[in-house]
Design an enzyme around this catalytic site. Structure first.
Site, PDB file in Angstrom:
ATOM      1  N   LYS A 157     -13.383   9.244 -29.784  1.00  0.00           N
ATOM      2  CA  LYS A 157     -13.947  10.514 -30.265  1.00  0.00           C
ATOM      3  C   LYS A 157     -15.460  10.415 -30.086  1.00  0.00           C
ATOM      4  CE  LYS A 157     -13.620  13.613 -34.254  1.00  0.00           C
ATOM      5  NZ  LYS A 157     -13.179  14.830 -33.601  1.00  0.00           N
TER       6      LYS A 157
HETATM    7  C1  LIG Z   1     -10.323  17.138 -29.050  1.00  0.00           C
HETATM    8  C2  LIG Z   1      -9.626  16.973 -30.361  1.00  0.00           C
HETATM    9  N1  LIG Z   1      -8.287  16.851 -30.378  1.00  0.00           N
HETATM   10  C3  LIG Z   1      -7.625  16.693 -31.542  1.00  0.00           C
HETATM   11  C4  LIG Z   1      -8.280  16.674 -32.758  1.00  0.00           C
HETATM   12  C5  LIG Z   1      -7.517  16.482 -34.033  1.00  0.00           C
HETATM   13  O1  LIG Z   1      -7.738  15.189 -34.538  1.00  0.00           O
HETATM   14  P1  LIG Z   1      -7.616  14.871 -36.081  1.00  0.00           P
HETATM   15  O2  LIG Z   1      -6.265  15.324 -36.510  1.00  0.00           O
HETATM   16  O3  LIG Z   1      -7.757  13.401 -36.180  1.00  0.00           O
HETATM   17  O4  LIG Z   1      -8.681  15.615 -36.768  1.00  0.00           O
HETATM   18  C6  LIG Z   1      -9.665  16.793 -32.790  1.00  0.00           C
HETATM   19  C7  LIG Z   1     -10.384  16.739 -34.064  1.00  0.00           C
HETATM   20  O5  LIG Z   1     -11.540  16.839 -34.182  1.00  0.00           O
HETATM   21  C8  LIG Z   1     -10.358  16.938 -31.561  1.00  0.00           C
HETATM   22  O6  LIG Z   1     -11.693  17.073 -31.534  1.00  0.00           O
END
Ligand SMILES: Cc1ncc(COP(=O)(O)O)c(C=O)c1O
Length: 324
Positions: free
Chosen positions: A159
């Protein structure tokens, strides 16, 4: 959403006033996106404020940092404690949690290795990401013209701040065209995810979601929804999904820390199912919101209670799980 601009922000181990949480304009992260971050949430429950899957979020933060060769000097467990301390210092009962590791101020060569790895934790109160009615009424989305990054370009499992250049393009295109969100395809043309959320499709009572190899972020909510769905007796398949599968699904939803579980009522102006929240999406929402609000038992140990004097915190502390 405008920030309240008050409260304390944690920076490299020190709590500073919101207005003083500053970095130099020559910091590497500003120019080259050399940061990794998390987005988690703390919810009010009858037993006090509780963070949802804090350990999983902080593990992903450390994983992201490892991929980018920018491990921070504090280990995961101490970063979890730092989050809890920051929530306590701000007195929040519920909030969005944004920890970040970033390459700081030293040089501006593209090679970041000489720059320090700094860290911050910000918190603020943040309501429903796609508007107050989205969770019930659902939202209209499009398939965006921007592909998700190819494998071996930007690591999708991390991330990283840099990945959000792609997310911003997707979100801007969708918004300008009048949609709440854009769904991206991967470079092979299979369904991937939203700009900041993972994707689930339901057809004939089977739940489908793209696998990690589809160039998606390994969402913590995605993992929670898969677990909840299996607990409820549904079959969940993680497999490559052709684009057209989204149009003929009975139900579609986006899941993520920000969007939680948001139904999709149309894609590219094609109505999905009955054009609203479907029954399986509603069942998943009931279970998910029941757990995060403390109203149904947290059988997976997903909640970390924030305040040591809350009854919930004492119970969890005795079980030995506070602060992982
Ligand atoms: C590109 C992307 N996909 C999926 C998610 C969902 O991830 P999470 O459930 O850990 O928040 C996020 C969350 O910010 C994201 O930025």
């Amino acid at each position: 959403m405008a920030f309240p601009r008050t409260g304390k922000i944690w920076m490299n181990g020190t709590l500073v006033d919101w207005a003083d949480a500053k970095i130099h304009v020559a910091s590497h992260v500003i120019h080259y996106g050399t940061g990794v971050f998390e987005g988690a949430r703390c919810y009010g429950t009858p037993r006090g404020a509780a963070c949802f899957r804090l350990d999983a979020h902080m593990r992903r933060l450390c994983d992201s940092a490892k991929i980018y060769r920018m491990e921070y000097r504090l280990p995961q467990a101490q970063m979890e404690q730092a989050v809890l301390e920051t929530i306590r210092a701000n007195g929040f009962q519920g909030c969005y949690i944004r920890p970040i590791f970033y390459r700081g101020y030293e040089t501006l060569g593209v090679n970041p290795l000489a720059c320090p790895v700094d860290a911050a934790i910000m918190l603020w109160e943040w309501g429903p990401y796609l508007g107050p009615h989205a969770l019930e009424a659902g939202v209209d989305v499009c398939v965006t013209s921007w592909w998700r990054t190819a494998p071996n370009t930007f690591p999708a499992l991390a991330k990283s701040c840099a990945n959000y250049g792609s997310a911003a393009l997707i979100k801007m295109e969708a918004t300008i065209k009048g949609f709440a969100e854009g769904i991206s395809l991967n470079t092979d043309g299979y369904l991937a995810e939203g700009s900041a959320a993972n994707l689930f499709l339901i057809r004939d009572e089977v739940i489908y979601t793209p696998p990690l190899a589809a160039s998606i972020l390994p969402g913590i909510t995605r993992d929670s929804v898969i677990t909840i769905a299996r607990d409820l007796g549904y079959t969940v398949r993680e497999e490559m999904l052709p684009r057209e599968m989204i149009y003929i699904a009975d139900e579609v939803c986006l899941v993520g820390t920000a969007v939680e579980i948001t139904p999709i009522r149309s894609v590219d102006r094609i109505t999905i199912g009955g054009g609203g929240r479907g029954p399986i999406t509603a069942a998943l929402q009931r279970a998910y919101f029941g757990i995060i609000s403390g109203e149904i038992p947290d059988t997976h140990g997903w909640l970390t209670y924030v305040y040591p004097d809350s009854p919930g915190a004492r119970e969890v502390a005795r079980a030995g799980t506070v602060g992982a």
